[in-house]
Scaffold this active site. Sequence first.
Site, PDB file in Angstrom:
ATOM      1  N   CYS A  18       0.797  -1.216   0.000  1.00 28.33           N
ATOM      2  CA  CYS A  18       0.000   0.000   0.000  1.00 28.33           C
ATOM      3  C   CYS A  18       0.838   1.278   0.000  1.00 28.33           C
ATOM      4  O   CYS A  18       0.279   2.371   0.006  1.00 28.33           O
ATOM      5  CB  CYS A  18      -0.971  -0.034   1.164  1.00 28.33           C
ATOM      6  N   HIS A  74      -2.320   8.859   4.956  1.00 26.47           N
ATOM      7  CA  HIS A  74      -2.609   7.472   4.606  1.00 26.47           C
ATOM      8  C   HIS A  74      -4.074   7.215   4.973  1.00 26.47           C
ATOM      9  O   HIS A  74      -4.818   6.661   4.181  1.00 26.47           O
ATOM     10  CB  HIS A  74      -1.646   6.528   5.318  1.00 26.47           C
ATOM     11  N   GLU A  97      -1.103   7.360  13.002  1.00 26.45           N
ATOM     12  CA  GLU A  97      -0.662   8.365  12.032  1.00 26.45           C
ATOM     13  C   GLU A  97      -0.674   9.754  12.679  1.00 26.45           C
ATOM     14  O   GLU A  97       0.225  10.560  12.451  1.00 26.45           O
ATOM     15  CB  GLU A  97      -1.569   8.324  10.788  1.00 26.45           C
ATOM     16  N   LYS A 113      -9.357   8.638   1.052  1.00 28.82           N
ATOM     17  CA  LYS A 113      -9.878   7.268   1.173  1.00 28.82           C
ATOM     18  C   LYS A 113     -11.308   7.285   1.706  1.00 28.82           C
ATOM     19  O   LYS A 113     -12.043   6.306   1.554  1.00 28.82           O
ATOM     20  CB  LYS A 113      -8.973   6.421   2.061  1.00 28.82           C
ATOM     21  N   PHE A 152       1.630  -2.995   4.585  1.00 24.85           N
ATOM     22  CA  PHE A 152       1.957  -4.298   5.160  1.00 24.85           C
ATOM     23  C   PHE A 152       3.464  -4.521   5.003  1.00 24.85           C
ATOM     24  O   PHE A 152       4.053  -4.116   4.002  1.00 24.85           O
ATOM     25  CB  PHE A 152       1.248  -5.419   4.387  1.00 24.85           C
TER      26      PHE A 152
END
Lengths: 412, 448
Positions: A169, A302, A313, A334, A398
């Site tokens: 990602c 993110h 974050e 997102k 990840f």
Amino acid sequence: MRSRRDGAARIVVTGIGLVAPVGIGRETVWSRLLEGKDGISEVESFDASRHAAQRGGEVKHFDPSPWFRRLNPELVGRATQLAICAARQAVDDAGVLDASVEPERIGVAMGTTSGEPGRVEDFDDRYLAGELDQVGGEFVGGYPCHVIAANLAEEFDFAGPNIMIPAACAAGNYAMGYALDALRDGRSDIMLAGGADAFSRITYTGFARLGAIAPEVCQPFDKNRQGMMPGEGSAVLVLERLEDAVARGSEIYAEVGGYGLSCDAHHMTAAHPEGDGAARAMRQALEHAEADAEEVSYISAHGTGTPTNDRLETKAVRQVFGSRADRVPISSIKSMIGHTMGAASAIESAVCSLAVREGRIPPTIHFEEADPECDLDCVPNEAREIPVAVAMNNAYAFGGNNASVIFRRFEG
Amino acid sequence: MRRSSSGALKDEVIVNSTQTNGPEERVVVTGFGTICSWGEDVDQLWRHLCAGDPAYGPSSSLAEQAGDALSLQAHLQTHSAAEVSFDPRARFLGRNIRPVDRTGRLAIIAAENALESSRWTEELRGEHLVGLSLGTLFGSVQTISAFDRRGLEAGPKYVKPLDFANTVINAAAGQTAIWHGLRGTNSTVAGGSPAALQAIGQARDLLRAGRADAMLAGGAEELCFESFYGFQQAGHLATGEDPQALPFDARGTGLVLAEGAALLALETESRARERGIDARAVILGHGSAFDPSRGRKEPSAVRAVDRAVRSALADARVEPGEIDVVFAGSAGRPAADRAEALGLQSVFAERNGSGPVPVTAVKACLGESFGASGAFQTLALVLAIEHGQVPATRGLEQLPDDLVAPSLDFRRQLLDLRPRVGLVTSMGLDGNAVALVVGAPDRPVGAP
């Protein structure tokens, strides 16, 4: 790190292509993100009836054929279809094909999380149906993720350096960094840099099993956020040296200032509890870009919308920005398009490039209740007009891979 | 004690070496680690390569791995492969290896050996940023496929979260970083056989940029039913009763698949000197190019090899005439091997009287391990520099007439030669051509 101070070439963005769950095309995606449009819908690409959550960020009504000239869209996987859609826009936008640049001087750097998962899903369907005999060359020919970068190069006849970086990602940001170095080192004159991922039952099943998928909406930084939302899409940016861009009269969106990479070496799927790795990537990016934290006027988070990510974050941003953190808008698109995996930080790189040029910041939608553990200015629900001199794009993956990229407003 | 084999010119090299930390600083190899079907011992690997032994043979577990031995066995036309066998319980004594899949385990073992050989102890890894750049083809296609099948068969609730973590293609690099505490830049490069060369090139550049104190670079690939069967169905595997990997040979019928991992430990020359560890080789340059015909048009494929090599030579500031040996990527696919050989011909036609350059293909012994194979080729070159020998291409008998060129010496016998500068090349299945130039540590900087 070679930076502008050492006489390294300045690298600029001269083309942008976008395909995302809110729409297809740079202007469409950008305007819908500024409108705060939610691109999340019921999953249709596979049978999600056995999952508790059944929504995601699919690109609906996508016809790949108008974007293809050479390859047959039916013979490539969906991630390639999305990538070529974005790349065609970016190449046209920057006028790459009219630029009298040798194809051997045009390279491709792409990121992904899953490559072409449709190919392995087909294999698995045949395996379970007892039809292994029907597996042909399309499995090993079409599944390895590097075919996305290879397909782009074949479609456009680009013969320069070609690399696929599957850094999950954070992969889009890795590709930006690689392209920046390739241009500065003179390995190519134009780089296509981006990311692509297709909606996949494997990815959906995995995040569902982790209990990470939000049932209805994705609400980054909200106190009642319930998780992330798997998505798909692609962004491709055209990067080149400033002198070349000026010489051929290209429109310049932004300057790529620098990038930072780090590794948590802590846990496969959970971030470091203090956000240390994320902070190191941000600091390295600022240093590489010779930017001061005080100059940063937008952070593309993110911001997946999982309880843990957004909390950590926030900690990491505070670690790097100190009291400035209270005054820097940080939003997560997102909330509108879901987590498009390897495409995410490429799409967000496009957003940062547009934000510095236009002085507009897309919002974090579905924001209802503030979370004391995510006490940053997340640009709730409404886009904002504000001059953006320096934007920072953060991505975490990840494997504990962290990558931050800095975009600067281009001022000649 | 410092190793003495790097020779008398060492002091001169240090005096001549360019500024510390910068675009020009030399990046050196200070160690390496590997695991393959011959085990983990690098000396043993070298003895086998020099003896021309095959690392492959009948595989025992290809079908068993997929968990359905009898019905799957019937689908395999051959079982010939280079398979790694190790007992995970004994090998990872006292630590929980269960969350790590086969690709990850191979990478972790190669990394352990490379860290030990380069003396990056656990304590030093706590103080310094050691990173990793890992080449791959598939990630672990077995992990991904098994995860998907379980979700379909048993239902999505019955898949394991740990397995999901390993379905991402950078899982092996992430697991290796966690296992060994590698907090430097962590990268995975996909692309099949040239991927490890790209990873080594990337690591060289990241070190020069000061983005890590040291990098492990190379690749890992596992053997599993899914990929083996896929390559069989695509017609890429060597055929016949006793399939052989025959690079450059007119009798070549395809690939013999292999698994394993190989990693080089890289750092800047100044850091190696600071740590008091000898350089065993120098990464002088790298280059890559793409063939948009992806091997379908020979002239385009040949040009890609030619351009990749020239780009690497230019990066290394080395002339074609200075190359003492080529460790080629050819693996027994005639069309691809031809393109590589013709690309080398085109570059080395300009030898200016330096005589033919010896060319060898270690995949004749090792088989094709895709993401790992470029690292095995590079490791073999480093060992050739250390041992003063160049292994032959095992089994090479029938070189096609049009590959015979005055500039190339396709080795059929072991050669006593200590290369000062060598070239590693690889052409992928999808058009990627990558080249790496590696020098002996005692070659003076900027020497002709």
